[in-house]
Design a protein around this motif. Structure first.
Motif, short mmCIF file in Angstrom:
data_model
loop_
_atom_site.label_atom_id
_atom_site.label_comp_id
_atom_site.label_asym_id
_atom_site.label_seq_id
_atom_site.Cartn_x
_atom_site.Cartn_y
_atom_site.Cartn_z
N GLY A 192 25.97 90.08 -15.28
CA GLY A 192 24.72 89.58 -14.72
C GLY A 192 23.58 89.64 -15.72
O GLY A 192 22.43 89.36 -15.37
N THR A 193 23.88 89.99 -16.96
CA THR A 193 22.92 90.02 -18.06
C THR A 193 23.62 89.51 -19.31
O THR A 193 24.84 89.62 -19.43
CB THR A 193 22.37 91.43 -18.32
OG1 THR A 193 23.47 92.31 -18.60
CG2 THR A 193 21.60 91.97 -17.14
N PRO A 194 22.87 88.97 -20.28
CA PRO A 194 23.51 88.36 -21.45
C PRO A 194 24.21 89.39 -22.35
O PRO A 194 23.65 90.45 -22.67
CB PRO A 194 22.34 87.73 -22.20
CG PRO A 194 21.30 87.50 -21.17
CD PRO A 194 21.43 88.67 -20.23
N VAL A 195 25.42 89.06 -22.73
CA VAL A 195 26.15 89.78 -23.76
C VAL A 195 26.73 88.75 -24.72
O VAL A 195 26.85 87.57 -24.39
CB VAL A 195 27.28 90.67 -23.18
CG1 VAL A 195 26.70 91.75 -22.28
CG2 VAL A 195 28.31 89.84 -22.43
N LEU A 196 27.08 89.19 -25.92
CA LEU A 196 27.56 88.27 -26.95
C LEU A 196 28.86 88.78 -27.54
O LEU A 196 28.99 89.98 -27.85
CB LEU A 196 26.52 88.13 -28.07
CG LEU A 196 26.93 87.25 -29.25
CD1 LEU A 196 27.00 85.78 -28.83
CD2 LEU A 196 25.96 87.42 -30.42
N GLU A 197 29.80 87.85 -27.71
CA GLU A 197 31.06 88.16 -28.38
C GLU A 197 31.01 87.62 -29.80
O GLU A 197 30.63 86.47 -30.03
CB GLU A 197 32.22 87.51 -27.63
CG GLU A 197 33.57 87.73 -28.29
CD GLU A 197 34.72 87.26 -27.42
OE1 GLU A 197 35.74 87.93 -27.40
OE2 GLU A 197 34.58 86.21 -26.74
N MET A 198 31.42 88.47 -30.76
CA MET A 198 31.51 88.04 -32.14
C MET A 198 32.79 88.60 -32.77
O MET A 198 33.27 89.67 -32.38
CB MET A 198 30.28 88.48 -32.95
CG MET A 198 29.02 87.73 -32.57
SD MET A 198 27.62 88.08 -33.67
CE MET A 198 28.22 87.42 -35.22
N GLU A 199 33.30 87.87 -33.75
CA GLU A 199 34.49 88.30 -34.47
C GLU A 199 34.11 89.17 -35.68
O GLU A 199 33.18 88.84 -36.41
CB GLU A 199 35.27 87.10 -34.99
CG GLU A 199 36.00 86.31 -33.94
CD GLU A 199 36.73 85.13 -34.55
OE1 GLU A 199 37.98 85.21 -34.65
OE2 GLU A 199 36.08 84.14 -34.92
N SER A 202 31.72 85.33 -24.31
CA SER A 202 30.31 85.68 -24.05
C SER A 202 29.92 85.28 -22.64
O SER A 202 29.22 86.02 -21.94
CB SER A 202 29.41 84.96 -25.06
OG SER A 202 29.68 85.38 -26.39
N ALA A 203 30.38 84.11 -22.22
CA ALA A 203 30.03 83.62 -20.88
C ALA A 203 30.69 84.43 -19.79
O ALA A 203 30.05 84.82 -18.80
CB ALA A 203 30.43 82.15 -20.76
N TRP A 204 31.99 84.69 -19.94
CA TRP A 204 32.71 85.43 -18.90
C TRP A 204 32.08 86.80 -18.68
O TRP A 204 31.81 87.21 -17.54
CB TRP A 204 34.18 85.58 -19.28
CG TRP A 204 34.99 86.14 -18.15
CD1 TRP A 204 35.03 87.45 -17.72
CD2 TRP A 204 35.82 85.42 -17.25
NE1 TRP A 204 35.84 87.58 -16.63
CE2 TRP A 204 36.35 86.34 -16.32
CE3 TRP A 204 36.19 84.08 -17.16
CZ2 TRP A 204 37.22 85.95 -15.30
CZ3 TRP A 204 37.06 83.69 -16.15
CH2 TRP A 204 37.56 84.64 -15.23
N CYS A 205 31.82 87.49 -19.77
CA CYS A 205 31.31 88.86 -19.65
C CYS A 205 29.84 88.88 -19.26
O CYS A 205 29.39 89.81 -18.59
CB CYS A 205 31.56 89.62 -20.95
SG CYS A 205 33.33 89.86 -21.29
N SER A 206 29.07 87.86 -19.65
CA SER A 206 27.69 87.75 -19.18
C SER A 206 27.67 87.52 -17.67
O SER A 206 26.85 88.09 -16.94
CB SER A 206 26.97 86.60 -19.89
OG SER A 206 26.79 86.88 -21.26
N GLY A 207 28.58 86.66 -17.19
CA GLY A 207 28.68 86.44 -15.75
C GLY A 207 29.03 87.72 -15.02
O GLY A 207 28.47 88.03 -13.97
N PHE A 208 29.96 88.46 -15.57
CA PHE A 208 30.39 89.71 -14.95
C PHE A 208 29.25 90.72 -14.91
O PHE A 208 29.03 91.39 -13.89
CB PHE A 208 31.57 90.28 -15.72
CG PHE A 208 32.01 91.64 -15.26
CD1 PHE A 208 32.79 91.78 -14.11
CD2 PHE A 208 31.65 92.78 -15.95
CE1 PHE A 208 33.19 93.03 -13.67
CE2 PHE A 208 32.05 94.03 -15.51
CZ PHE A 208 32.81 94.16 -14.37
#
Length: 202
Positions: free
Chosen positions: A156-163, A148-154
């Motif tokens: 520039g807006t919040p995204v969430l990873e879930m299984e 979630s952090a890596w892709c949010s950084g990429f």
């Protein structure tokens, strides 16, 4: 530089000072997975599942965002996609989990993002099974925080990873999806709430 060229070992400096290993000016430490698993279990036993999940999500997010900023600043990436793709490569080379990306689509200007893949050999699922047996819910909390952090950084807006599948639930592999917060349903609410203040810094 292309993501496929990245080699963590070649840029690690062992013994830059006595007892200090460094990657691009950041100190790196290694711990036994069983010891981390015991610490993880102590969080569960003392706090309960929900609070432990929140703390491990946050730990994973901090780790992933720090790694993202380090990699963004330390290399001249050939394309934006290489910066995104090196995240799974780094996570794999750190010995945390083997990441297999399957599908990736993004438009940073439009805020569109979709990334799907598999995790193999998740240390977190392994440790959860050792201490708790199979769960009714996904258990790779720090890994979800990291992605979630890596892709949010990429983005520039919040995204969430879930299984959607997890070895800790008895599945044969862990499967995950990363997408913008407003594309998740209420199942994501506890995860978003756990990371809310971190998202404000992205």
């Amino acid at each position: 530089m292309q993501a496929s060229d990245f080699d963590l070992e070649s840029d690690l400096t062992y013994g830059s000072q006595q007892g200090v290993n460094v990657f691009k000016n950041n100190r790196m430490v290694s711990f036994n997975a069983d010891a981390i698993g015991l610490l993880r279990q102590q969080l569960i036993d003392s706090m309960g599942i929900e609070e432990a999940r929140e703390q491990l999500l946050r730990f994973g997010f901090q780790s992933g965002y720090a790694d993202f900023l380090q990699m963004q600043a330390s290399y001249d990436w050939e394309t934006p996609g290489d910066l995104l793709e090196v995240g799974p490569a780094l996570h794999t080379q750190e010995g945390i989990v083997a990441v297999e990306p399957l599908e990736m689509e993004y438009d940073r200007e439009a805020g569109d993002f979709y990334f799907r893949g598999l995790w193999h050999n998740s240390y977190e699922a392994q440790q959860h099974l050792i201490h708790n047996g199979e769960s009714n819910h996904p258990v790779c909390w720090s890994l979800m925080g990291y992605g979630s952090a890596w892709c949010s950084g990429f983005m520039g807006t919040p995204v969430l990873e879930m299984e959607s599948r997890c070895v800790g639930m008895g599945d044969d592999v862990c499967e995950w999806v990363i997408k913008p917060l407003d594309e998740w349903g209420e199942e994501a609410d506890p995860y978003i709430e756990a990371l809310e203040d971190f998202y404000e810094e992205v």
